[in-house]
Design a protein around this motif. Structure first.
Motif, mmCIF file in Angstrom:
data_model
loop_
_atom_site.group_PDB
_atom_site.id
_atom_site.type_symbol
_atom_site.label_atom_id
_atom_site.label_comp_id
_atom_site.label_asym_id
_atom_site.label_seq_id
_atom_site.Cartn_x
_atom_site.Cartn_y
_atom_site.Cartn_z
ATOM 1 N N MET A 1 -20.274 93.894 47.285
ATOM 2 C CA MET A 1 -19.356 92.766 47.228
ATOM 3 C C MET A 1 -18.431 92.795 48.439
ATOM 4 S SD MET A 1 -16.754 91.794 44.163
ATOM 5 C CE MET A 1 -15.863 90.283 44.231
ATOM 6 N N GLU A 2 -18.213 91.637 49.035
ATOM 7 C CA GLU A 2 -17.322 91.537 50.184
ATOM 8 C C GLU A 2 -15.876 91.742 49.758
ATOM 9 O OE1 GLU A 2 -17.823 88.039 52.540
ATOM 10 O OE2 GLU A 2 -19.978 88.036 52.264
ATOM 11 N N LYS A 3 -15.025 92.063 50.742
ATOM 12 C CA LYS A 3 -13.594 92.168 50.471
ATOM 13 C C LYS A 3 -13.076 90.812 50.010
ATOM 14 C CE LYS A 3 -11.973 95.679 53.669
ATOM 15 N NZ LYS A 3 -11.065 95.929 54.788
ATOM 16 N N PRO A 4 -12.118 90.828 49.079
ATOM 17 C CA PRO A 4 -11.516 89.551 48.694
ATOM 18 C C PRO A 4 -10.641 89.018 49.833
ATOM 19 C CG PRO A 4 -10.394 91.370 47.604
ATOM 20 C CD PRO A 4 -11.560 91.957 48.360
ATOM 21 N N VAL A 5 -10.334 87.749 49.759
ATOM 22 C CA VAL A 5 -9.401 87.129 50.694
ATOM 23 C C VAL A 5 -8.216 86.614 49.889
ATOM 24 C CG1 VAL A 5 -11.219 86.421 52.303
ATOM 25 C CG2 VAL A 5 -10.420 84.813 50.558
ATOM 26 N N HIS A 6 -7.124 86.411 50.590
ATOM 27 C CA HIS A 6 -6.065 85.620 49.980
ATOM 28 C C HIS A 6 -5.756 84.470 50.915
ATOM 29 C CE1 HIS A 6 -2.323 88.060 51.605
ATOM 30 N NE2 HIS A 6 -2.955 87.459 52.564
ATOM 31 N N LEU A 7 -5.462 83.356 50.293
ATOM 32 C CA LEU A 7 -5.087 82.153 51.020
ATOM 33 C C LEU A 7 -3.736 81.745 50.480
ATOM 34 C CD1 LEU A 7 -7.316 79.135 51.840
ATOM 35 C CD2 LEU A 7 -5.031 78.789 50.941
ATOM 36 N N ILE A 8 -2.775 81.619 51.379
ATOM 37 C CA ILE A 8 -1.420 81.231 50.990
ATOM 38 C C ILE A 8 -1.149 79.859 51.597
ATOM 39 C CG2 ILE A 8 1.030 81.814 51.099
ATOM 40 C CD1 ILE A 8 0.155 84.742 51.628
ATOM 41 N N TYR A 9 -0.707 78.939 50.751
ATOM 42 C CA TYR A 9 -0.377 77.607 51.253
ATOM 43 C C TYR A 9 0.908 77.121 50.597
ATOM 44 C CZ TYR A 9 -1.750 75.195 46.980
ATOM 45 O OH TYR A 9 -1.803 74.745 45.686
ATOM 46 N N VAL A 10 1.498 76.125 51.203
ATOM 47 C CA VAL A 10 2.649 75.430 50.635
ATOM 48 C C VAL A 10 2.307 73.952 50.597
ATOM 49 C CG1 VAL A 10 4.419 77.096 51.304
ATOM 50 C CG2 VAL A 10 3.767 75.312 52.906
ATOM 51 N N SER A 11 2.931 73.256 49.677
ATOM 52 C CA SER A 11 2.731 71.812 49.619
ATOM 53 C C SER A 11 3.982 71.141 49.086
ATOM 54 C CB SER A 11 1.522 71.462 48.753
ATOM 55 O OG SER A 11 1.768 71.741 47.404
ATOM 56 N N ARG A 12 4.048 69.872 49.363
ATOM 57 C CA ARG A 12 5.149 69.040 48.886
ATOM 58 C C ARG A 12 4.547 68.037 47.918
ATOM 59 N NH1 ARG A 12 9.453 66.715 53.018
ATOM 60 N NH2 ARG A 12 8.924 68.774 53.749
ATOM 61 N N ALA A 13 5.113 67.949 46.736
ATOM 62 C CA ALA A 13 4.585 67.043 45.724
ATOM 63 C C ALA A 13 4.799 65.590 46.145
ATOM 64 C CB ALA A 13 5.255 67.304 44.385
ATOM 65 N N ALA A 14 3.764 64.776 45.952
ATOM 66 C CA ALA A 14 3.858 63.343 46.237
ATOM 67 C C ALA A 14 4.351 62.582 45.008
ATOM 68 C CB ALA A 14 2.497 62.808 46.677
ATOM 69 N N VAL A 15 4.290 63.251 43.847
ATOM 70 C CA VAL A 15 4.758 62.663 42.588
ATOM 71 C C VAL A 15 5.651 63.696 41.895
ATOM 72 C CG1 VAL A 15 2.690 61.224 42.317
ATOM 73 C CG2 VAL A 15 2.730 63.495 41.305
ATOM 74 N N PRO A 16 6.561 63.230 41.045
ATOM 75 C CA PRO A 16 7.414 64.196 40.323
ATOM 76 C C PRO A 16 6.601 65.023 39.326
ATOM 77 C CG PRO A 16 8.264 61.941 40.132
ATOM 78 C CD PRO A 16 6.915 61.845 40.754
ATOM 79 N N PHE A 17 6.965 66.300 39.170
ATOM 80 C CA PHE A 17 6.356 67.197 38.199
ATOM 81 C C PHE A 17 7.425 67.676 37.233
ATOM 82 C CE2 PHE A 17 3.022 67.445 41.331
ATOM 83 C CZ PHE A 17 1.875 67.785 40.626
ATOM 84 N N SER A 18 7.262 67.363 35.963
ATOM 85 C CA SER A 18 8.166 67.876 34.935
ATOM 86 C C SER A 18 7.690 69.275 34.521
ATOM 87 C CB SER A 18 8.149 66.948 33.713
ATOM 88 O OG SER A 18 6.875 67.025 33.074
ATOM 89 N N LYS A 19 8.477 69.958 33.692
ATOM 90 C CA LYS A 19 8.043 71.268 33.180
ATOM 91 C C LYS A 19 6.740 71.131 32.401
ATOM 92 C CE LYS A 19 12.413 73.705 33.061
ATOM 93 N NZ LYS A 19 13.394 74.430 32.266
ATOM 94 N N ASP A 20 6.605 70.034 31.646
ATOM 95 C CA ASP A 20 5.361 69.800 30.903
ATOM 96 C C ASP A 20 4.187 69.590 31.856
ATOM 97 O OD1 ASP A 20 6.550 70.065 28.420
ATOM 98 O OD2 ASP A 20 6.773 67.898 28.094
ATOM 99 N N ASP A 21 4.423 68.859 32.949
ATOM 100 C CA ASP A 21 3.367 68.641 33.943
ATOM 101 C C ASP A 21 2.915 69.969 34.555
ATOM 102 O OD1 ASP A 21 3.471 65.844 33.617
ATOM 103 O OD2 ASP A 21 4.983 65.640 35.204
ATOM 104 N N ILE A 22 3.876 70.840 34.842
ATOM 105 C CA ILE A 22 3.549 72.145 35.419
ATOM 106 C C ILE A 22 2.739 72.966 34.413
ATOM 107 C CG2 ILE A 22 4.484 74.347 36.261
ATOM 108 C CD1 ILE A 22 4.786 72.077 38.261
ATOM 109 N N ALA A 23 3.138 72.925 33.140
ATOM 110 C CA ALA A 23 2.399 73.660 32.109
ATOM 111 C C ALA A 23 0.956 73.160 32.014
ATOM 112 C CB ALA A 23 3.101 73.527 30.755
ATOM 113 N N LYS A 24 0.756 71.850 32.073
ATOM 114 C CA LYS A 24 -0.596 71.277 32.038
ATOM 115 C C LYS A 24 -1.388 71.679 33.278
ATOM 116 C CE LYS A 24 0.768 67.292 29.308
ATOM 117 N NZ LYS A 24 1.107 65.868 29.345
ATOM 118 N N LEU A 25 -0.732 71.660 34.432
ATOM 119 C CA LEU A 25 -1.376 72.047 35.684
ATOM 120 C C LEU A 25 -1.838 73.507 35.615
ATOM 121 C CD1 LEU A 25 -1.841 71.205 38.777
ATOM 122 C CD2 LEU A 25 0.303 72.403 39.165
#
Length: 145
Positions: A1-25
């Motif tokens: 098995m190959e070594k794992p990778v990590h990918l780190i990214y940032v993003s800005r939400a285009a729509v509002p996310f409530s706590k419930d939305d985050i839980a669903k996500l």
């Protein structure tokens, strides 16, 4: 098995996310990631996301491509994608943190960033690594439900 990778990214939400939305996500992300063998963490602060994806390079890149194409993200910026010796979040299908700007501003080296009112998409790699370290060490982890 190959070594794992990590990918780190940032993003800005285009729509509002409530706590419930985050839980669903998170529920959907965990269901998607587990069969792919992808682990990681997600930090949500105001309208910004900071995420680490770990696993097989093809699976991680494919997942990132789907995220980058998601219309709920207005800006997506990959900070780093590289092989790693071992996973930081091997036991996490997707850890998450509920943090405020004040919580993160209290981290050494992060107060200047958050005093300016910047979005996480303005992070430098060094600041991103500080956030990663704080999360890995438990500073902002929320319990998995």
């Amino acid at each position: 098995m190959e070594k794992p990778v990590h990918l780190i990214y940032v993003s800005r939400a285009a729509v509002p996310f409530s706590k419930d939305d985050i839980a669903k996500l998170l529920k959907k992300a965990r269901a998607t990631n587990a069969p792919l063998g992808v682990t990681g963490m997600l930090l949500h602060v105001d309208s910004s996301f900071f995420q680490v994806l770990e696993g097989d390079e093809l699976e991680v890149q494919g997942l990132y491509n789907r995220i980058a194409g998601d219309r709920r993200h207005g800006t997506v910026l990959k900070l780093v994608s590289e092989p790693i010796e071992k996973r930081d979040f091997a036991q996490w299908t997707m850890g998450h943190a509920l943090a405020t700007r004040a919580d993160i501003a209290a981290l050494d080296g992060m107060n200047d960033f958050f005093v300016k009112g910047s979005c996480l998409s303005d992070l430098t790699l060094g600041a991103a690594q500080k956030l990663l370290r704080a999360f890995r060490e438990g500073s902002f982890r929320a319990p998995i439900r």
